[in-house]
Write a protein that holds these residues in place. Structure first.
Motif, PDB file in Angstrom:
ATOM      1  N   UNK B  69       1.012  -1.175   0.038  1.00  0.00           N
ATOM      2  CA  UNK B  69       0.053   0.020   0.089  1.00  0.00           C
ATOM      3  C   UNK B  69       0.904   1.256   0.009  1.00  0.00           C
ATOM      4  N   UNK B  71       4.004   1.422  -1.157  1.00  0.00           N
ATOM      5  CA  UNK B  71       4.637   1.684  -2.294  1.00  0.00           C
ATOM      6  C   UNK B  71       3.494   1.986  -3.436  1.00  0.00           C
ATOM      7  N   UNK B  74       3.410   5.636  -3.598  1.00  0.00           N
ATOM      8  CA  UNK B  74       4.477   6.577  -3.848  1.00  0.00           C
ATOM      9  C   UNK B  74       5.261   6.876  -2.338  1.00  0.00           C
ATOM     10  N   UNK B  75       5.057   6.013  -1.502  1.00  0.00           N
ATOM     11  CA  UNK B  75       5.772   6.559  -0.153  1.00  0.00           C
ATOM     12  C   UNK B  75       6.683   5.497   0.078  1.00  0.00           C
ATOM     13  N   UNK B  76       7.707   6.077   0.980  1.00  0.00           N
ATOM     14  CA  UNK B  76       9.018   5.145   1.276  1.00  0.00           C
ATOM     15  C   UNK B  76       8.451   4.053   2.409  1.00  0.00           C
ATOM     16  N   UNK B  77       8.729   2.935   1.928  1.00  0.00           N
ATOM     17  CA  UNK B  77       8.225   1.531   2.808  1.00  0.00           C
ATOM     18  C   UNK B  77       8.752   1.346   4.060  1.00  0.00           C
ATOM     19  N   UNK B  78       9.958   2.374   4.230  1.00  0.00           N
ATOM     20  CA  UNK B  78      10.746   2.423   5.450  1.00  0.00           C
ATOM     21  C   UNK B  78       9.801   3.049   6.616  1.00  0.00           C
ATOM     22  N   UNK B  79       8.867   3.708   6.106  1.00  0.00           N
ATOM     23  CA  UNK B  79       7.789   4.409   6.940  1.00  0.00           C
ATOM     24  C   UNK B  79       7.020   3.671   7.709  1.00  0.00           C
ATOM     25  N   UNK B  81       8.022   0.424   8.485  1.00  0.00           N
ATOM     26  CA  UNK B  81       8.526  -0.280   9.426  1.00  0.00           C
ATOM     27  C   UNK B  81       8.852   0.837  10.533  1.00  0.00           C
ATOM     28  N   UNK B  82       8.993   1.893  10.463  1.00  0.00           N
ATOM     29  CA  UNK B  82       9.020   3.006  11.615  1.00  0.00           C
ATOM     30  C   UNK B  82       7.773   3.104  12.193  1.00  0.00           C
ATOM     31  N   UNK B  85       7.391  -0.002  14.582  1.00  0.00           N
ATOM     32  CA  UNK B  85       7.942  -0.065  15.791  1.00  0.00           C
ATOM     33  C   UNK B  85       7.411   1.066  17.065  1.00  0.00           C
ATOM     34  N   UNK B  86       7.071   1.979  16.143  1.00  0.00           N
ATOM     35  CA  UNK B  86       6.567   3.190  16.932  1.00  0.00           C
ATOM     36  C   UNK B  86       5.438   2.493  17.770  1.00  0.00           C
TER      37      UNK B  86
END
Lengths: 239, 134
Positions: B69, B71, B74-79, B81-82, B85-86
């Motif tokens: 979703x 990707x 157009x968003x960074x997939x590391x967000x 993961x972030x 974790x949060x």
């Protein structure tokens, strides 16, 4: 507190209090009278749970449960430390993570920051409707390659934007230097022509303007140009 | 573990570069570039074959659907993961707070009941044993 006293030690010849007396809802049958002083209505008792000790051992407690088994890992421990995720946490949450997909994949060409739904290139569509294909990939034969004979000339305008990348502020100079050094195979000398023609193409709008200006200047000075009024003395003399 | 990802990444980069060059050829096609075009098309097929070979090494890797979703937007997939974790940390803190509050309540309740019903509480402690101080 008074309610607890009344439930706890006083013998009740009339039987236990019904649910309505305790303030809970009605509708369930009352508990039979031989249960004893401390007895709760049926809906207050949790069904299931650990095995209860016989009532005689737990007097005056009739509904005493065993304590649940203690789990080593609970929410009381810091799970990030427990699973050795401090490094990952500092990496993702300590620093600012950039929003765009192009920041994650800077080398990928094309406009990747736009939503996939716009140009029908979403991953969701591939998952929901996977393309129907054979099990193996086989190279194209000569007969199949005849289907890839293209018309000469540039692409129509509607298809030209597909490979254009958005401008990158930091890598502008690098971008200009990088592209001409692409490792194109030497077997296709026409590629160098393409690059030259690409450069020519970039100058096209400027070139067109210059050409138009030149044409206008030529037309102004040429004697054969019709419809010139007052610009040249010869035309006025004929009139 | 990282080697199989590096292998796949290398094949994907080559494949993308091949496609990019194919696009350059097609953008202004000339008859002399027909052989190059055919070569690039066959490189594309061999690239797909190489990527498919990498699949066997990665059959145990699972990717959450929510990443797709991100990707697609157009968003960074590391967000993703972030945010995972949060939210895990926030939930951890929330549950820890509940455990601490309930532990304090238990000790308070036992001490107050001990004042009001001393005999019953001694019997209770005899059955359950002395609870450790919270």
């Amino acid at each position: 507190m008074t309610e607890i006293f009344s439930l706890y030690g006083q013998p009740d010849s009339q039987g236990p209090a019904g649910p309505s007396a305790l303030g809970f809802g009605s509708g369930k049958p009352q508990v039979p009278q031989n249960m004893g002083p401390m007895c709760f209505p049926h809906q207050m008792v949790d069904e299931g749970g650990p095995i209860r000790k016989p009532a005689a051992m737990n007097e005056p407690f009739y509904l005493l449960r065993e304590l649940p088994m203690e789990n080593e890992l609970t929410g009381h421990t810091n799970l990030i430390t427990h699973y050795n995720l401090e490094h990952a946490y500092n990496k993702f949450c300590g620093k600012k993570v950039k929003e765009k997909l192009s920041n994650f994949l800077p080398e990928l060409p094309g406009m990747i920051d736009s939503p996939g739904i716009q140009d029908n290139s979403s991953l969701r569509s591939v998952i929901e409707k996977p393309p129907v294909c054979n099990n193996s990939f086989s190279p194209l034969t000569g007969a199949m390659l005849t289907g890839f004979r293209l018309h000469t000339g540039p692409l129509p305008e509607q298809y030209r934007l597909m490979h254009i990348q958005p401008p990158k502020k930091k890598n502008k100079h690098k971008h200009k230097h990088h592209r001409p050094q692409d490792p194109l195979p030497p077997e296709t000398p026409s590629d160098s022509d393409h690059k030259k023609k690409k450069k020519k193409k970039d100058d096209d709008p400027d070139r067109k303007k210059k050409k138009k200006d030149k044409k206008k200047k030529k037309n102004r000075h040429s004697p054969d140009h019709p419809g010139m009024t007052g610009a040249q003395p010869s035309s006025s003399s004929l009139r | 573990m990282a080697e199989k990802f590096d292998n796949l990444e290398e094949h994907l980069e080559k494949f993308v570069e091949n496609i990019r060059q194919l696009g350059i050829i097609v953008s202004d096609f000339q008859p002399s570039s027909q052989t190059g075009l055919s070569q690039k098309l066959n490189f594309m097929i061999t690239g797909l074959q190489d990527i498919e070979k990498c699949r066997q090494q990665l059959h145990d890797i699972n990717v959450p659907l929510e990443v797709f979703e991100y990707i697609d937007q157009g968003r960074n997939p590391q967000l993703y993961t972030k945010e995972c974790l949060e939210s895990a940390l926030a939930k951890n803190e929330q549950v820890k707070g509940k455990i601490d509050t309930l532990t304090k309540f238990k000790s308070l309740l036992i001490s107050e009941l001990g004042k009001i019903f001393p005999e019953e509480m001694t019997k209770y402690k005899a059955i359950h044993g002395d609870d450790p101080p919270s």
